[in-house]
Design a protein around this motif. Structure first.
Motif, PDB file in Angstrom:
ATOM      1  N   SER A   1       0.847  -1.189   0.000  1.00  0.00           N
ATOM      2  CA  SER A   1       0.000   0.000   0.000  1.00  0.00           C
ATOM      3  C   SER A   1       0.883   1.240   0.000  1.00  0.00           C
ATOM      4  O   SER A   1       1.854   1.315   0.756  1.00  0.00           O
ATOM      5  CB  SER A   1      -0.899   0.028   1.244  1.00  0.00           C
ATOM      6  N   LEU A   2       0.556   2.209  -0.838  1.00  0.00           N
ATOM      7  CA  LEU A   2       1.299   3.462  -0.924  1.00  0.00           C
ATOM      8  C   LEU A   2       0.488   4.572  -0.270  1.00  0.00           C
ATOM      9  O   LEU A   2      -0.666   4.805  -0.622  1.00  0.00           O
ATOM     10  CB  LEU A   2       1.592   3.822  -2.382  1.00  0.00           C
ATOM     11  N   VAL A   3       1.095   5.238   0.706  1.00  0.00           N
ATOM     12  CA  VAL A   3       0.462   6.386   1.365  1.00  0.00           C
ATOM     13  C   VAL A   3       1.513   7.484   1.484  1.00  0.00           C
ATOM     14  O   VAL A   3       2.701   7.252   1.251  1.00  0.00           O
ATOM     15  CB  VAL A   3      -0.083   6.018   2.762  1.00  0.00           C
ATOM     16  N   HIS A   4       1.076   8.678   1.833  1.00  0.00           N
ATOM     17  CA  HIS A   4       2.044   9.755   2.044  1.00  0.00           C
ATOM     18  C   HIS A   4       1.562  10.669   3.153  1.00  0.00           C
ATOM     19  O   HIS A   4       0.378  10.715   3.484  1.00  0.00           O
ATOM     20  CB  HIS A   4       2.292  10.550   0.755  1.00  0.00           C
ATOM     21  N   PHE A   5       2.513  11.376   3.743  1.00  0.00           N
ATOM     22  CA  PHE A   5       2.187  12.342   4.780  1.00  0.00           C
ATOM     23  C   PHE A   5       3.279  13.405   4.816  1.00  0.00           C
ATOM     24  O   PHE A   5       4.377  13.213   4.281  1.00  0.00           O
ATOM     25  CB  PHE A   5       2.040  11.671   6.156  1.00  0.00           C
ATOM     26  N   ASP A   6       2.978  14.534   5.420  1.00  0.00           N
ATOM     27  CA  ASP A   6       3.924  15.635   5.561  1.00  0.00           C
ATOM     28  C   ASP A   6       4.317  15.763   7.027  1.00  0.00           C
ATOM     29  O   ASP A   6       3.478  15.656   7.931  1.00  0.00           O
ATOM     30  CB  ASP A   6       3.306  16.957   5.085  1.00  0.00           C
ATOM     31  N   HIS A   7       5.625  16.028   7.250  1.00  0.00           N
ATOM     32  CA  HIS A   7       6.090  16.242   8.619  1.00  0.00           C
ATOM     33  C   HIS A   7       7.363  17.074   8.581  1.00  0.00           C
ATOM     34  O   HIS A   7       8.273  16.802   7.795  1.00  0.00           O
ATOM     35  CB  HIS A   7       6.362  14.901   9.308  1.00  0.00           C
ATOM     36  N   LEU A   8       7.413  18.101   9.403  1.00  0.00           N
ATOM     37  CA  LEU A   8       8.563  19.008   9.489  1.00  0.00           C
ATOM     38  C   LEU A   8       8.955  19.562   8.119  1.00  0.00           C
ATOM     39  O   LEU A   8      10.131  19.717   7.800  1.00  0.00           O
ATOM     40  CB  LEU A   8       9.764  18.281  10.121  1.00  0.00           C
ATOM     41  N   GLY A   9       7.936  19.855   7.321  1.00  0.00           N
ATOM     42  CA  GLY A   9       8.182  20.447   6.010  1.00  0.00           C
ATOM     43  C   GLY A   9       8.636  19.473   4.944  1.00  0.00           C
ATOM     44  O   GLY A   9       9.028  19.890   3.844  1.00  0.00           O
ATOM     45  N   LYS A  10       8.590  18.190   5.226  1.00  0.00           N
ATOM     46  CA  LYS A  10       9.007  17.170   4.250  1.00  0.00           C
ATOM     47  C   LYS A  10       7.810  16.313   3.856  1.00  0.00           C
ATOM     48  O   LYS A  10       6.931  16.027   4.672  1.00  0.00           O
ATOM     49  CB  LYS A  10      10.090  16.264   4.841  1.00  0.00           C
ATOM     50  N   ARG A  11       7.774  15.871   2.608  1.00  0.00           N
ATOM     51  CA  ARG A  11       6.759  14.939   2.142  1.00  0.00           C
ATOM     52  C   ARG A  11       7.365  13.533   2.177  1.00  0.00           C
ATOM     53  O   ARG A  11       8.386  13.263   1.543  1.00  0.00           O
ATOM     54  CB  ARG A  11       6.320  15.307   0.717  1.00  0.00           C
ATOM     55  N   VAL A  12       6.742  12.658   2.932  1.00  0.00           N
ATOM     56  CA  VAL A  12       7.214  11.281   3.061  1.00  0.00           C
ATOM     57  C   VAL A  12       6.269  10.363   2.301  1.00  0.00           C
ATOM     58  O   VAL A  12       5.064  10.339   2.568  1.00  0.00           O
ATOM     59  CB  VAL A  12       7.280  10.847   4.547  1.00  0.00           C
ATOM     60  N   GLN A  13       6.808   9.637   1.334  1.00  0.00           N
ATOM     61  CA  GLN A  13       6.054   8.617   0.611  1.00  0.00           C
ATOM     62  C   GLN A  13       6.375   7.275   1.268  1.00  0.00           C
ATOM     63  O   GLN A  13       7.538   6.881   1.338  1.00  0.00           O
ATOM     64  CB  GLN A  13       6.471   8.584  -0.863  1.00  0.00           C
ATOM     65  N   LEU A  14       5.368   6.574   1.732  1.00  0.00           N
ATOM     66  CA  LEU A  14       5.583   5.338   2.491  1.00  0.00           C
ATOM     67  C   LEU A  14       4.896   4.170   1.786  1.00  0.00           C
ATOM     68  O   LEU A  14       3.727   4.263   1.398  1.00  0.00           O
ATOM     69  CB  LEU A  14       5.040   5.502   3.911  1.00  0.00           C
ATOM     70  N   ILE A  15       5.637   3.080   1.610  1.00  0.00           N
ATOM     71  CA  ILE A  15       5.073   1.861   1.030  1.00  0.00           C
ATOM     72  C   ILE A  15       5.098   0.779   2.103  1.00  0.00           C
ATOM     73  O   ILE A  15       6.169   0.379   2.563  1.00  0.00           O
ATOM     74  CB  ILE A  15       5.861   1.387  -0.211  1.00  0.00           C
TER      75      ILE A  15
END
Length: 264
Positions: free
Chosen positions: A44-58
């Motif tokens: 599953s591919l999801v994403h979120f933002d934290h501390l000004g960074k975009r994290v793409q998580l699989i």
């Protein structure tokens, strides 16, 4: 891993609640068969933002039967987080995942999850990880207590003046090994460090990313995703230290079958 991913989505504000595999409310495992098995079958591919960074998580399956899902994901990421159960220790798929991530040329992190489990031999497990995967595997934080008494983690990079009682490993002792692994990726920084110059927090952050990308450092984190301990620290590290796409060289082959580095 899926419970951890659900919690990261919630903590970053990407989800309004923390999903759970156990009660079938996970935002990642939604297939009917996954709900029945209470385990991941497809990535599953999801994403979120934290501390000004975009994290793409699989989030990939953990069972060996679905190894192909993990192999495919390695071609799309810059960092592989290998999750190890504190109670079970190094398993067959742990070795496979770590080795394949190395072959793919991506940065690697290790998360020792379920530090609240029974009969955890923490120091022995860390020794086994270093024996299996190299002494470049260094604790970035250490647990306060273990098993039922696991209550938090202490940084080995920014060691507090007052270390809480009950730490399983002295963070001061680990700090030297961590610093050595960070500066090893940059000769100029290493020379300055060996000459006694104090490095700034910005240099350490940049050095951490470079060390992870080059493989001189494989940071180890500690957590209990189920009880939400150590997850904030992992989230911060992913945003601050995980390599960006431009930090990992991608190799392809030309029409003449020669290896070439691809433009980012």
């Amino acid at each position: 891993k899926t419970t951890l991913a659900d919690l990261l989505l919630y903590k970053s504000g990407a989800a309004s609640r923390a999903g759970s595999v156990d009660d079938g409310s996970s935002l990642l495992d939604t297939d009917e068969e996954e709900l029945g098995r209470k385990s991941t079958i497809s990535s599953s591919l999801v994403h979120f933002d934290h501390l000004g960074k975009r994290v793409q998580l699989i989030d990939t399956p953990g069972f060996p039967d679905f190894l192909g899902q993990m192999v495919g994901a390695l071609h799309a990421v810059e960092t592989a987080v290998v999750v190890v159960s504190a109670g079970a220790g190094i398993e067959v798929n742990t070795r496979r995942s770590f080795a394949m991530a190395g072959q793919a040329g991506v940065g690697r992190m290790i998360l020792i999850n379920k530090c609240d489990a029974e009969n955890v031999q923490f120091a022995e497990l860390v020794g086994e990880l270093q024996a299996a995967f190299g002494h470049n595997c260094v604790l970035l934080n250490v647990p306060v207590g273990i098993g039922d008494s696991f209550s938090g983690v202490v940084s080995t990079l920014d060691v507090p003046e007052s270390v809480p009682e009950g730490v399983e490993v002295d963070p001061v002792e680990v700090n030297q090994a961590l610093m050595d692994a960070i500066v090893e990726a940059d000769e100029e920084v290493m020379e300055r460090y060996l000459e006694g110059e104090e490095l700034s927090s910005e240099e350490l952050a940049g050095g951490m990313t470079k060390a992870i990308a080059s493989g001189t450092l494989v940071p180890i984190f500690c957590s209990s995703a189920k009880n939400d301990v150590g997850v904030d620290e992992l989230l911060q590290a992913l945003a601050e230290y995980a390599p960006a796409p431009a930090d990992i060289p991608r190799i392809g082959r030309s029409d003449s079958d020669e290896e070439v580095t691809l433009d980012q």
